[in-house]
Design a protein around this motif. Structure first.
Motif, PDB file in Angstrom:
ATOM      1  N   ARG A 174       2.176   1.689  -3.535  1.00 23.10           N
ATOM      2  CA  ARG A 174       1.110   2.198  -4.409  1.00 23.10           C
ATOM      3  C   ARG A 174       0.886   3.692  -4.174  1.00 23.10           C
ATOM      4  O   ARG A 174       0.736   4.473  -5.123  1.00 23.10           O
ATOM      5  N   ALA A 175       0.906   4.102  -2.920  1.00 28.34           N
ATOM      6  CA  ALA A 175       0.673   5.516  -2.605  1.00 28.34           C
ATOM      7  C   ALA A 175       1.794   6.394  -3.162  1.00 28.34           C
ATOM      8  O   ALA A 175       1.530   7.468  -3.727  1.00 28.34           O
ATOM      9  N   GLN A 231       0.828  -1.207   0.000  1.00 27.45           N
ATOM     10  CA  GLN A 231       0.000   0.000   0.000  1.00 27.45           C
ATOM     11  C   GLN A 231       0.862   1.256   0.000  1.00 27.45           C
ATOM     12  O   GLN A 231       0.526   2.253  -0.660  1.00 27.45           O
ATOM     13  N   VAL A 257       3.429  -2.774  -8.785  1.00 28.37           N
ATOM     14  CA  VAL A 257       3.645  -2.594  -7.339  1.00 28.37           C
ATOM     15  C   VAL A 257       4.484  -3.743  -6.783  1.00 28.37           C
ATOM     16  O   VAL A 257       5.415  -3.533  -5.992  1.00 28.37           O
ATOM     17  N   PRO A 277       2.206   8.115 -12.559  1.00 26.07           N
ATOM     18  CA  PRO A 277       1.296   7.787 -11.454  1.00 26.07           C
ATOM     19  C   PRO A 277       0.288   6.704 -11.802  1.00 26.07           C
ATOM     20  O   PRO A 277      -0.198   5.990 -10.916  1.00 26.07           O
ATOM     21  N   ALA A 331       0.460   2.951 -10.589  1.00 27.37           N
ATOM     22  CA  ALA A 331       0.014   2.501  -9.263  1.00 27.37           C
ATOM     23  C   ALA A 331      -1.176   1.561  -9.347  1.00 27.37           C
ATOM     24  O   ALA A 331      -1.420   0.772  -8.414  1.00 27.37           O
ATOM     25  N   LEU A 339       3.782   5.685  -5.691  1.00 30.53           N
ATOM     26  CA  LEU A 339       3.670   5.685  -7.150  1.00 30.53           C
ATOM     27  C   LEU A 339       2.578   6.655  -7.601  1.00 30.53           C
ATOM     28  O   LEU A 339       2.732   7.386  -8.580  1.00 30.53           O
ATOM     29  N   THR A 340       1.479   6.666  -6.888  1.00 31.28           N
ATOM     30  CA  THR A 340       0.376   7.572  -7.220  1.00 31.28           C
ATOM     31  C   THR A 340       0.815   9.031  -7.153  1.00 31.28           C
ATOM     32  O   THR A 340       0.400   9.871  -7.957  1.00 31.28           O
TER      33      THR A 340
END
Length: 383
Positions: free
Chosen positions: A297-298, A294, A365, A356, A359, A300-301
């Protein structure tokens, strides 16, 4: 740093692995990237490979690091040379020296060795088995270059250094700060500092030997072979002389060996793994705990940049089915679609700003998390 007015195509055609070339200060603005005190400090560290070459009369002596700090104050005024390997892994500005030479594939790059010498200091006439770009950083150095050498070239007796016995120069140059000398494999060369505070940056390139490839590939294949996969001769007939190893037996034995080594796809995967093993793995970026998916992912976003560990080796091989094999520090990752594109981007340079949108891909990920956990990659959150 950038170099200008340098014709890469001409260089590769006329000089690469063919003949030496002197390139007079091609930098837009040359700046010496590391000072002598910092280099000496690296030579005192346990996880840094270094050597000190001193001269007494006409004989050179070598000491291996790490060197105690007080050793430098004991040297006096006699000629000396300090050599420190892989400084690009410790000083980002030194790592930046590699970029202008990336017309040579990354898998061939070894490291950046930095030398500091006092007046008259050098390592003696020698030859290497690899290509090298010698960049003069500070002070002046006289370089004499001779003909190509080989295993039959006479060497002086020395426990630590491979010094050419009868060195005769064919070219003689004095390099100033920013000048570059390219020396192909096996060309004799000898560099001597002219004045104090002489620093040279050696960008070396790897060239695996046939023996290294054969040994490594054979061992790899042999490790995976079944014990029951043995020579068989169900069509055996009586020989005239039982002491003869017949041509038919040799053909069968030779075929067994060659068939076991002829899988090109398997060789490609092995070579990627073998070639990506880090030379100096002491720069450890592994997190204390496994990274959370998580969190990856955050970040990458948010488009947080990714940076490669300077001690890590990244490369990839394209497969016929569109798969990209990503090799990082002795590990292989099979990548398709978005992960394949990410793999190529990661191999293109020391860092990247991820899209982004990546993600949303669970596979992306997973790949990024795996590379972070093995210490090869990190988010550059300071940026």
């Amino acid at each position: 740093m950038q170099i200008h007015d340098f014709d890469v195509d001409l260089f590769l055609r006329d000089y690469w692995q063919k003949q030496p070339l002197l390139i007079r200060n091609p930098w837009k603005a040359w700046r010496n990237p590391v000072d002598p005190d910092e280099l000496a400090g690296l030579a005192c560290e346990e996880d840094v490979e270094s050597r000190l070459i001193t001269q007494e009369a006409d004989r050179l002596a070598m000491e291996s690091g790490p060197l105690p700090e007080e050793r430098f104050s004991e040297l006096g005024r006699a000629p000396m040379t300090l050599l420190v390997q892989a400084v690009n892994q410790h000083v980002p500005e030194v790592a930046g020296l590699i970029a202008p030479f990336r017309f040579v594939p990354d898998w061939r790059i070894d490291d950046v060795m930095v030398s500091f010498a006092t007046d008259g200091g050098g390592v003696g006439p020698h030859f290497d088995q690899y290509d090298v770009f010698l960049i003069q950083g500070l002070g002046r150095r006289r370089w004499r270059v001779g003909p190509q050498c080989d295993a039959a070239t006479p060497l002086l007796p020395h426990d630590d250094l491979r010094l050419i016995a009868d060195f005769e120069a064919t070219d003689d140059w004095i390099l100033e700060p920013g000048d570059i000398l390219y020396v192909p494999p096996r060309f004799a060369h000898d560099g001597v500092a002219v004045g104090d505070d002489c620093m040279t940056y050696s960008i070396g390139f790897r060239a695996p030997s046939r023996a290294e490839l054969v040994e490594g590939w054979c061992e790899h294949q042999a490790d995976g072979m079944a014990e029951e996969d043995r020579y068989a001769d169900p069509d055996l007939v009586v020989q005239d002389n039982p002491g003869e190893i017949t041509a038919s037996a040799l053909d069968r034995l030779h075929a067994m060996v060659m068939e076991g080594l002829s899988d090109r796809d398997a060789f490609a995967r092995w070579f990627g793994l073998h070639n990506s093993l880090p030379k100096y793995a002491e720069t450890d970026w592994r997190p204390e705990e496994a990274v959370d998916a998580q969190d990856v992912r955050a970040l990458l976003t948010q488009g947080v940049p990714l940076s490669r560990n300077p001690a890590s080796r990244f490369s990839f091989i394209r497969q016929g089915d569109g798969t990209v094999l990503l090799f990082v520090d002795g590990h292989c990752f099979d990548c398709v679609e978005k992960t394949a594109a990410l793999a190529e981007n990661l191999c293109a340079g020391p860092g990247m700003a991820p899209d982004p949108g990546l993600a949303a891909s669970a596979e992306v990920v997973k790949l990024v998390a795996a590379l972070i956990d093995q210490g090869s990659l990190a988010f550059d959150e300071e940026d």
